[in-house]
Design a protein around this motif. Structure first.
Motif, PDB file in Angstrom:
ATOM      1  N   UNK A   9       2.121  36.921  -9.738  1.00 14.39           N
ATOM      2  CA  UNK A   9       1.409  36.336  -8.602  1.00 14.39           C
ATOM      3  C   UNK A   9       1.838  34.889  -8.436  1.00 14.39           C
ATOM      4  N   UNK A  10       1.797  34.403  -7.193  1.00 13.59           N
ATOM      5  CA  UNK A  10       2.109  33.004  -6.913  1.00 13.59           C
ATOM      6  C   UNK A  10       0.855  32.321  -6.371  1.00 13.59           C
ATOM      7  N   UNK A  11       0.564  31.146  -6.917  1.00 13.46           N
ATOM      8  CA  UNK A  11      -0.570  30.332  -6.484  1.00 13.46           C
ATOM      9  C   UNK A  11      -0.010  29.075  -5.837  1.00 13.46           C
ATOM     10  N   UNK A  12      -0.343  28.851  -4.577  1.00 10.22           N
ATOM     11  CA  UNK A  12       0.122  27.678  -3.840  1.00 10.22           C
ATOM     12  C   UNK A  12      -0.994  26.638  -3.824  1.00 10.22           C
ATOM     13  N   UNK A  13      -0.803  25.565  -4.587  1.00 12.17           N
ATOM     14  CA  UNK A  13      -1.774  24.467  -4.607  1.00 12.17           C
ATOM     15  C   UNK A  13      -1.153  23.184  -4.056  1.00 12.17           C
ATOM     16  N   UNK A  14      -0.134  23.351  -3.209  1.00 11.10           N
ATOM     17  CA  UNK A  14       0.521  22.188  -2.609  1.00 11.10           C
ATOM     18  C   UNK A  14      -0.501  21.402  -1.793  1.00 11.10           C
ATOM     19  N   UNK A  15      -0.474  20.089  -1.961  1.00 10.89           N
ATOM     20  CA  UNK A  15      -1.404  19.218  -1.264  1.00 10.89           C
ATOM     21  C   UNK A  15      -2.666  18.910  -2.062  1.00 10.89           C
ATOM     22  N   UNK A  16      -2.918  19.669  -3.107  1.00 19.06           N
ATOM     23  CA  UNK A  16      -4.106  19.444  -3.940  1.00 19.06           C
ATOM     24  C   UNK A  16      -3.799  18.383  -4.997  1.00 19.06           C
ATOM     25  N   UNK A  18      -5.156  16.163  -8.594  1.00 21.52           N
ATOM     26  CA  UNK A  18      -5.869  16.342  -9.852  1.00 21.52           C
ATOM     27  C   UNK A  18      -7.360  16.219  -9.617  1.00 21.52           C
ATOM     28  N   UNK A  19      -8.157  17.107 -10.136  1.00 22.37           N
ATOM     29  CA  UNK A  19      -7.857  18.146 -11.121  1.00 22.37           C
ATOM     30  C   UNK A  19      -7.663  19.535 -10.497  1.00 22.37           C
ATOM     31  N   UNK A  24      -7.656  25.488 -10.120  1.00 21.62           N
ATOM     32  CA  UNK A  24      -7.249  26.689  -9.398  1.00 21.62           C
ATOM     33  C   UNK A  24      -6.337  27.574 -10.249  1.00 21.62           C
ATOM     34  N   UNK A  25      -5.515  26.961 -11.096  1.00 19.66           N
ATOM     35  CA  UNK A  25      -4.667  27.739 -12.003  1.00 19.66           C
ATOM     36  C   UNK A  25      -5.533  28.522 -12.979  1.00 19.66           C
ATOM     37  N   UNK A  26      -6.557  27.884 -13.537  1.00 24.75           N
ATOM     38  CA  UNK A  26      -7.448  28.577 -14.462  1.00 24.75           C
ATOM     39  C   UNK A  26      -8.138  29.750 -13.770  1.00 24.75           C
ATOM     40  N   UNK A  45       2.719  15.269  -8.662  1.00 21.28           N
ATOM     41  CA  UNK A  45       3.575  15.086  -9.838  1.00 21.28           C
ATOM     42  C   UNK A  45       2.791  15.119 -11.150  1.00 21.28           C
ATOM     43  N   UNK A  46       1.521  14.763 -11.096  1.00 21.80           N
ATOM     44  CA  UNK A  46       0.686  14.807 -12.293  1.00 21.80           C
ATOM     45  C   UNK A  46       0.447  16.218 -12.794  1.00 21.80           C
ATOM     46  N   UNK A  47       0.715  17.201 -11.949  1.00 25.92           N
ATOM     47  CA  UNK A  47       0.513  18.590 -12.372  1.00 25.92           C
ATOM     48  C   UNK A  47       1.428  18.966 -13.534  1.00 25.92           C
ATOM     49  N   UNK A  48       2.561  18.280 -13.661  1.00 25.65           N
ATOM     50  CA  UNK A  48       3.479  18.586 -14.766  1.00 25.65           C
ATOM     51  C   UNK A  48       2.779  18.361 -16.110  1.00 25.65           C
TER      52      UNK A  48
END
Length: 81
Positions: A9-16, A18-19, A24-26, A45-48
């Protein structure tokens, strides 16, 4: 990168910011079966570091890979239990 595993599955959280990418990944990984792989697409970039830290401290998930490119950060997380 993702050639080594099949994306379930692919989750698109572009534009979101932190946190939310981690939250959303969890939520998304909780809906998957053991062995499934979630691809997460983010622009923060903080998502890394955030997703890496979350996966390292969370039982039942494994961070398989991360990649940065074209302003999109890709994360591949497997549910292990």
């Amino acid at each position: 990168m993702s050639d080594a595993f099949d994306i379930t599955e692919t989750l698109d959280v572009k534009g979101a910011s932190c946190p939310m990418p981690v939250v959303q990944t969890k939520s998304a990984i909780d809906e998957l079966e053991t062995g499934d792989v979630l691809e997460v697409l983010a622009t923060d970039p903080g998502s890394m570091s955030d997703i890496d830290g979350w996966a390292a401290g969370t039982e039942g998930v494994e961070l398989l890979d991360q990649a940065a490119g074209d302003d999109v950060y890709k994360h591949y997380v497997r549910r292990t239990e």
